[in-house]
Design a protein around this motif. Structure first.
Motif, PDB file in Angstrom:
ATOM      1  N   THR A 130     -35.647  50.368  74.834  1.00  0.00           N
ATOM      2  CA  THR A 130     -35.983  49.266  75.878  1.00  0.00           C
ATOM      3  C   THR A 130     -37.441  49.332  75.926  1.00  0.00           C
ATOM      4  O   THR A 130     -38.125  50.320  76.087  1.00  0.00           O
ATOM      5  CB  THR A 130     -35.536  49.525  77.331  1.00  0.00           C
ATOM      6  N   LEU A 160     -33.870  42.222  80.208  1.00  0.00           N
ATOM      7  CA  LEU A 160     -32.748  42.896  81.025  1.00  0.00           C
ATOM      8  C   LEU A 160     -32.969  42.021  82.430  1.00  0.00           C
ATOM      9  O   LEU A 160     -31.811  42.109  82.876  1.00  0.00           O
ATOM     10  CB  LEU A 160     -33.360  44.320  81.334  1.00  0.00           C
ATOM     11  N   ARG A 179     -39.219  46.589  87.514  1.00  0.00           N
ATOM     12  CA  ARG A 179     -39.399  47.015  86.445  1.00  0.00           C
ATOM     13  C   ARG A 179     -39.847  48.519  86.380  1.00  0.00           C
ATOM     14  O   ARG A 179     -40.906  48.674  87.168  1.00  0.00           O
ATOM     15  CB  ARG A 179     -40.021  46.201  85.506  1.00  0.00           C
ATOM     16  N   ALA A 206     -35.176  47.837  85.906  1.00  0.00           N
ATOM     17  CA  ALA A 206     -34.843  47.730  84.545  1.00  0.00           C
ATOM     18  C   ALA A 206     -35.833  49.119  84.195  1.00  0.00           C
ATOM     19  O   ALA A 206     -37.015  48.829  84.232  1.00  0.00           O
ATOM     20  CB  ALA A 206     -35.325  46.429  83.809  1.00  0.00           C
TER      21      ALA A 206
END
Length: 454
Positions: A130, A160, A179, A206
């Motif tokens: 990611t 995401l 995030r 995320a």
């Protein structure tokens, strides 16, 4: 005295333990099983919920049942001074398939409240990373992969925050998803701890991850933090939360766990392939090119007709006996039988019908494997539903112990001493793991243990 910690992982299929070792994997969640698992010396406990195989409401009820049992036993251990702190992880698929947000919602209802839910789908050994809030599979956005077209758990975005909005049907807008980027994760642990402290209102966060060091840094900050955090993750975050020493057995040592016969010979290997993702098809095709392997195919269309027709029980029993005889004939020739369901996905009238058929097929394969198990040295089981059904129903196990990884992401578990077939190694092989040659590579590594037993 060191803080007594436990990370409890509710696993939605049997492959979430694919990066760890020396921990119990529970297949039942009665109070005694949970108590035994939580008292195990490992800092990890996996509970195999297998919810990905279930309808949403059945999955909800199963997670609720597990959480209510956990709450009672956790309170008991905390009151006795045997446990100081615990974290809970909802382990989901690294290609973003599964019952999200359903499972974390139930966990929060039963064991919460939590200040935030950290979403970390990275599985680094499998090329799932990611970056910038976007999830990738081998460098390509995961929504461009076949996994995004899953009939039950498909999705349209690899970002995401947008994925969360899609899966919650807009209840959680993408704009509200926080995030944690890679740079933050590699900054001072105090700064990361302070960042965790600012999460509030039960937000979704995320988490980027491209390197193990990032998740190790996050794990260190989590344990230093006073926040109550819930985790929705794939396997790699677990290594960040619980750094483990090297596994006791290397791949050759794991291969040597293959059971032996009365005359000191290594017993044969059975391969089962239930997964229907395209990668599994390719891996199966390559394995069947091995001269020492012979396939025994279960035609799914024929099985579906029999299950829906009259006298289904008698006909299934007759077919099952025929397939068992074919498998036995391959073993008698000294070759490896490869039991697989015919390729391609069966078109069903509904998602419910598809799940029902999948469970029936897995149960059939599990019964065939269990009938052969006493004469086997090892089983390779490919596919989450296939493997769970084999362990819990076919072999009738309450738990297994994780021995480690034969290849990256490829776990080997061992049946316990009290099992009907004790000490039987089972390789839990995810449907979406590796490249086209990984199944053949695993098989070759395991059959090399042919030189006789110690």
């Amino acid at each position: 005295m060191a803080e007594r910690r436990k990370v409890i992982v509710l696993d939605d299929d049997p492959t979430g333990s694919q990066t760890v070792h020396s921990a119990p994997l529970l297949l039942r969640w009665d109070a005694e099983s949970l108590r035994r698992g939580l008292r195990h010396p490992s800092p990890l406990l996996f509970v195999l919920a297998n919810t990905r195989a279930l309808e949403p409401e059945l999955a909800r009820e199963r997670v609720r049942q597990i959480c209510r049992g956990l709450r009672v036993v956790l309170e008991e251990l905390e009151a006795a001074g045997d446990l100081d702190r615990w974290l809970i992880v909802s382990r989901g698929d690294s290609t973003l398939r599964g019952h999200f947000p359903l499972e974390v919602e139930v966990i929060a209802e039963e064991l919460g409240p939590f200040d935030a839910t950290l979403l970390a789908p990275a599985f680094l050994p499998g090329g799932r990373t990611t970056r910038g809030g976007v999830h990738y599979l081998h460098g390509e956005p995961v929504h461009t992969s076949p996994f995004a077209r899953d009939r039950l758990f498909g999705f349209s975005s690899s970002a995401l925050p947008e994925w969360v909005e899609e899966k919650t049907r807009g209840v959680i807008p993408a704009s509200t998803v926080e995030r944690l980027d890679g740079a933050e994760l590699m900054g001072p642990v105090e700064a990361l701890q302070a960042r965790l402290a600012r999460f509030s209102a039960q937000c979704i966060v995320a988490v980027d991850a491209e390197r193990p060091e990032q998740l190790a840094a996050l794990g260190a900050a989590v344990w230093r933090s006073e926040r109550r955090l819930l985790f929705q993750s794939a396997a790699s975050l677990i290594n960040g939360l619980v750094p483990l020493p090297p596994q006791p057995l290397d791949p050759a040592g794991l291969a040597a766990l293959r059971r032996c016969g009365a005359c000191g010979e290594r017993l044969p290997v059975l391969v089962m392939v239930g997964s229907h993702v395209p990668l599994a098809d390719q891996q199966l095709e390559l394995l069947l090119q091995e001269p020492a392997c012979e396939g025994v195919e279960i035609p799914v269309a024929k099985l579906a007709r029999v299950l829906d027709g009259p006298a289904a029980t008698e006909l299934i029993r007759s077919l099952e006996q025929s397939w068992l005889e074919q498998l036995q004939a391959v073993l008698d020739q000294g070759r490896t039988p490869v039991l697989f369901s015919s390729r391609g996905e069966l078109v069903c009238a509904s998602a419910q019908e598809r799940r029902r058929f999948g469970l029936e097929l897995a149960a059939l394969m599990a019964r065939l494997a269990a009938a052969l198990a006493p004469q086997l040295g090892l089983i390779i089981s490919k596919g989450g539903i296939t493997t769970h059904t084999l362990l819990a129903e076919g072999l009738g196990l309450d738990w297994v112990e994780l021995q480690g990884q034969l290849l990256p992401g490829l776990s080997l578990v061992l049946t316990p001493p009290e099992a009907r077939v004790p000490g039987l190694p089972v390789v839990t092989f995810p449907g979406n793991l590796g490249d086209v040659g990984t199944l053949r590579e695993a098989w070759r590594l395991l059959v090399q243990a042919d030189a006789g037993c110690p």
